[in-house]
Design a protein around this motif. Structure first.
Motif, PDB file in Angstrom:
ATOM      1  N   ASP A  96      -1.351  42.915  57.392  1.00 27.57           N
ATOM      2  CA  ASP A  96      -1.548  44.257  56.847  1.00 27.57           C
ATOM      3  C   ASP A  96      -1.565  45.304  57.939  1.00 27.57           C
ATOM      4  N   ASN A 105       1.063  48.450  58.449  1.00 25.29           N
ATOM      5  CA  ASN A 105       0.602  49.816  58.679  1.00 25.29           C
ATOM      6  C   ASN A 105       1.208  50.385  59.953  1.00 25.29           C
ATOM      7  N   HIS A 149       4.869  51.147  59.376  1.00 20.84           N
ATOM      8  CA  HIS A 149       5.022  52.333  58.532  1.00 20.84           C
ATOM      9  C   HIS A 149       4.825  53.605  59.350  1.00 20.84           C
ATOM     10  N   VAL A 188      -1.969  58.713  56.754  1.00 20.82           N
ATOM     11  CA  VAL A 188      -3.059  58.037  57.454  1.00 20.82           C
ATOM     12  C   VAL A 188      -3.864  59.091  58.199  1.00 20.82           C
ATOM     13  N   THR A 227      -6.478  56.816  62.770  1.00 16.41           N
ATOM     14  CA  THR A 227      -5.652  55.615  62.597  1.00 16.41           C
ATOM     15  C   THR A 227      -4.413  55.680  63.476  1.00 16.41           C
TER      16      THR A 227
END
Length: 202
Positions: free
Chosen positions: A4, A8, A11, A38, A42
């Motif tokens: 995951d 992220n 992306h 985000v 992040t």
């Protein structure tokens, strides 16, 4: 990296590539975070600095240019090998407007995330230049530092609206200034194509 987290990361990187293509290397990192949906924190966890983000975006291109130089050493005679690599290197800097400035700064800053990649790319070009010099087809009073500076100058000229239409012509001028001696049959190098709708002399 967990699956995951990797999704992220990928992306955010994909969005950053789009934003920097549109806005150039000085694009707002806040805008990157907003469009990636985000938080800014992040984004900074993945890419602590702008240079780290650029390094992630440019790493594939740097590796490709280094690999291309090694291949050209084996597959082409010294003159066309040097010119072909020089043209591709300048073309690469057009991907993100203004990217040459952090690249030049990174060469002199070992702590920069871009430093190792830029040094590797410069070394690849230096080998092609030295090979051409040893063959007597490139002037002997320049080195890899000069070659990188010429790439930076050509990239900067392409970033300027008033000189961008003449970029291909200026590339040919610089190539002719680097090369020496008569062109042999196996040294034939086709001139770089003019931009669409432009003559080589703009």
């Amino acid at each position: 990296m967990r699956a995951d987290a990797r999704r992220n990361y990928d992306h955010v990187l994909a969005v950053a590539r789009t934003v920097l293509t549109e806005q150039g290397a000085d694009a707002s990192l806040r805008d990157v975070a907003r469009r990636a949906d985000v938080g800014l924190g992040t984004l900074y966890r993945h890419f602590p600095t702008r240079e780290a983000l650029l390094e992630a975006l440019l790493r594939t291109s740097f590796d490709k240019l280094a690999a291309e130089a090694a291949e050209l050493e084996l597959s082409s005679s010294p003159r066309p090998a040097l010119v072909a690599w020089l043209r591709d290197c300048v073309a690469f800097t057009h991907e993100y407007r203004g990217v040459i400035s952090p690249m030049v700064a990174a060469i002199e800053e070992p702590e920069s995330a871009l430093h190792a990649s830029c040094v590797t790319m410069r070394a690849a070009g230096t080998r092609l230049l030295s090979r051409a010099q040893n063959a007597g087809v490139a002037r002997s009073d320049i080195d890899g530092v000069d070659l990188f500076a010429l790439i930076a100058a050509l990239a900067w000229l392409n970033d300027q609206p008033s000189t961008a239409p003449r970029a291909c012509h200026l590339m040919d001028v610089i190539a002719d200034a680097i090369l020496t001696g008569p062109v042999r049959d196996d040294d034939d190098v086709a001139p770089s194509p003019p931009p669409t709708g432009q003559s080589p002399r703009g």
